[in-house]
Design a protein around this motif. Structure first.
Motif, mmCIF file in Angstrom:
data_model
loop_
_atom_site.group_PDB
_atom_site.id
_atom_site.type_symbol
_atom_site.label_atom_id
_atom_site.label_comp_id
_atom_site.label_asym_id
_atom_site.label_seq_id
_atom_site.Cartn_x
_atom_site.Cartn_y
_atom_site.Cartn_z
ATOM 1 N N SER A 68 1.149 -0.864 0.085
ATOM 2 C CA SER A 68 0.088 -0.246 0.057
ATOM 3 C C SER A 68 0.832 1.041 0.202
ATOM 4 N N LEU A 69 1.981 1.304 0.538
ATOM 5 C CA LEU A 69 3.082 2.160 1.056
ATOM 6 C C LEU A 69 3.324 2.411 -0.824
ATOM 7 N N GLU A 70 3.781 1.825 -1.705
ATOM 8 C CA GLU A 70 3.757 1.486 -2.878
ATOM 9 C C GLU A 70 3.191 2.504 -3.313
ATOM 10 N N LYS A 71 2.063 1.854 -3.607
ATOM 11 C CA LYS A 71 0.287 2.189 -4.093
ATOM 12 C C LYS A 71 0.266 3.837 -4.322
ATOM 13 N N LEU B 179 11.969 2.869 -2.166
ATOM 14 C CA LEU B 179 10.264 3.420 -2.688
ATOM 15 C C LEU B 179 10.452 5.044 -2.128
ATOM 16 N N THR B 180 10.670 5.782 -1.561
ATOM 17 C CA THR B 180 11.052 7.346 -1.493
ATOM 18 C C THR B 180 12.068 7.593 -2.844
ATOM 19 N N ARG B 181 13.307 6.454 -2.848
ATOM 20 C CA ARG B 181 14.180 7.355 -3.996
ATOM 21 C C ARG B 181 13.411 7.311 -5.425
ATOM 22 N N LYS B 182 13.074 5.732 -5.157
ATOM 23 C CA LYS B 182 12.269 5.661 -6.702
ATOM 24 C C LYS B 182 11.340 6.726 -6.981
ATOM 25 N N TYR B 183 10.126 6.798 -6.595
ATOM 26 C CA TYR B 183 9.175 7.964 -6.700
ATOM 27 C C TYR B 183 9.617 9.210 -6.458
ATOM 28 N N ALA B 184 10.737 9.653 -5.982
ATOM 29 C CA ALA B 184 11.537 11.208 -5.637
ATOM 30 C C ALA B 184 10.722 11.143 -4.794
ATOM 31 N N THR B 185 10.828 10.925 -3.911
ATOM 32 C CA THR B 185 9.582 11.460 -2.103
ATOM 33 C C THR B 185 11.133 11.232 -1.502
ATOM 34 N N VAL B 186 11.177 13.070 -0.689
ATOM 35 C CA VAL B 186 11.780 12.964 0.434
ATOM 36 C C VAL B 186 11.192 12.127 1.552
ATOM 37 N N PHE B 187 12.669 11.260 1.971
ATOM 38 C CA PHE B 187 12.616 10.803 3.027
ATOM 39 C C PHE B 187 12.540 11.296 4.182
ATOM 40 N N LEU B 188 11.734 10.999 5.273
ATOM 41 C CA LEU B 188 12.680 11.893 6.568
ATOM 42 C C LEU B 188 12.417 11.032 7.586
#
Ligand SMILES: Cc1ncc(COP(=O)(O)O)c(C=O)c1O
Length: 436
Positions: free
Chosen positions: A182-185, A221-230
């Protein structure tokens, strides 16, 4: 013993606190308290002073303290290095409204321990660091949405709680943790500026612990979808290891927020991470975008003095080894005593030791882990905890709503033995009075 006896007994030995509580109720709206976690029926003690692992109330009652400034005081109350640093600084000025050397040293110490923090910015408290993380992530990605996990705590501001009375946070999506699909979706929609995750697990470093593999997947997954990971290490940063919880699980986030221990006992927040994300704070000529950051108390000399004194003590890892050792002592001996007395309560955690009151599905050999994976069971005991808190207070043990015992280097094995005795005694009294 009746259910009312402990309330009467406690009230009779806390008359000075009762009087202050009556006064406070007329002016402080949260039933006389100044933080939701400090509300208790009939009232919490009013403290006059604290030192090491102890604090004392207006009626002269002594407590072994496991609240420890909401987890900020890993060095215990009034560590001599911090006291000296603050006393010297107060005489030299509390606020220059200007730059000073201590803030540079403080940032260098933080970065030296947590290399993922390529640039560091200071705040008054942890939630401000998280709010800045959201803004920086929006600027960096050009997206507006915030993704976070249910049960994770990041502060009380609108976008940090996501929902609740008076809250407006229409850009925030809350999903359950522990489910990579669900996170990846959600991330695959490409709409999210930031994913926020509480270090260690949900609630104060891990009442609901993370599975390290899930956190590694989240990072990928955050790297794959270019989301900043905190990773929010407000609790775990400089509590679990000099490199924080991220160093234990081997994950490098884009941004890390800190608070509590990094200030050595004074109010603080810090945010750090990749230079290219933090770079929005660097002045640039128009038309480039520059993010201004005000804040009267940012890196003020008094907090910086306490923070530097504390961080110097964190660098060699001895503080963290000691609190982890004390945590192991408390949970291992505590669990043995609880099992021997047939009490269906268990202890788990690393250096914040959780009191588990749900049903026991398993007795994991590694009792840093809880006796179940069921999230509802992990947070069970809503009725019993305030009552247990009162019983513990009456036996000289101060906890925050009997949820956990927070370790500091000031605690001793003797403190922990007394605590186990008080815990078992309290639980048995609750069985007797019919509240457990
Ligand atoms: C994980 C976490 N993040 C953020 C915060 C907010 O920090 P502060 O109370 O310093 O604003 C807290 C406070 O307990 C926390 O536990």
């Amino acid at each position: 013993m009746t259910a009312q006896s402990i309330v009467e007994e406690y009230t009779s030995t806390h008359q000075g606190s009762r009087e202050l509580h009556e006064r406070a109720r007329m002016i402080l709206p949260a039933n006389g308290a100044t933080h939701t976690a400090r509300i208790l029926d009939p009232f919490r003690p009013y403290i006059t002073h604290a030192r090491g692992s102890r604090k004392w109330d207006v009626d002269g009652n002594e407590y072994i303290d496991y609240v420890l400034g909401h987890g900020a005081l890993i060095l215990g109350h009034s560590h001599p290095d911090v006291v000296t640093a603050v006393q010297e600084q107060v005489a030299k000025g509390t606020h220059y409204g200007d730059n000073h050397e201590l803030e540079v040293e403080w940032a260098e110490l933080v970065q030296g321990m947590m290399p993922s923090m390529e640039r560091v910015e200071f705040f008054s408290c942890g939630q401000e660091a998280n709010l800045m993380a959201i803004r920086l992530a929006r600027i960096f990605t050009g997206r507006s949405k915030v993704l976070r996990f249910s049960d994770n705590f990041h502060g009380w501001a609108d976008e940090l709680v996501g929902a609740g009375p008076g809250v407006v946070a229409d850009q925030v999506t809350m999903i359950p943790g522990h489910d990579p699909d669900s996170l990846e979706k959600v991330l695959a929609t490409g709409e999210y500026a930031i994913l926020m995750l509480e270090g260690g697990g949900a609630h104060m470093g891990g009442q609901i612990p993370w599975d390290a593999d899930f956190v590694r997947t989240a990072s990928t997954l955050t790297r794959k979808y270019a989301t900043v990971f905190l990773i929010d290490e407000v609790v775990t940063g400089f509590r679990d290891a000099p490199g924080g919880w991220q160093s234990i699980i081997g994950v490098t986030p884009d941004l890390t927020s800190l608070g509590k221990a990094v200030g050595g006992g004074l109010g603080v927040g810090a945010l750090g991470g990749r230079a290219e994300i933090m770079g929005a704070l660097t002045p640039k000529p128009p038309p480039e975008r520059f993010l201004a950051h005000s804040g009267t108390w940012n890196a003020n000399p008094l907090t910086a003095a306490a923070g530097v004194a504390a961080c110097r003590l964190y660098t060699d890892g001895s503080v963290h080894r000691r609190v982890n050792e004390l945590g192991a002592y408390l949970r291992q001996r505590g669990n043995r005593a609880l099992r021997e007395r047939g009490l269906a309560v268990r202890l788990y955690g690393r250096n914040i030791i959780w009191i588990y009151m749900g049903s026991i599905d398993r007795e994991p050999p590694d009792d840093t882990l809880p006796p179940t994976r069921d999230v509802q069971e992990l947070v069970a005991g809503a009725q019993a905890r305030p009552r247990l808190c009162l019983h513990l207070l009456q036996r000289g043990i101060s906890t925050m709503a009997a949820r956990f015992f927070i370790m500091s280097v000031a605690h001793t094995e003797e403190d922990l033995d007394r605590t186990i005795e008080a815990l078992v005694d309290s639980l048995e009294a609750m069985v007797d009075e019919g509240t457990l």
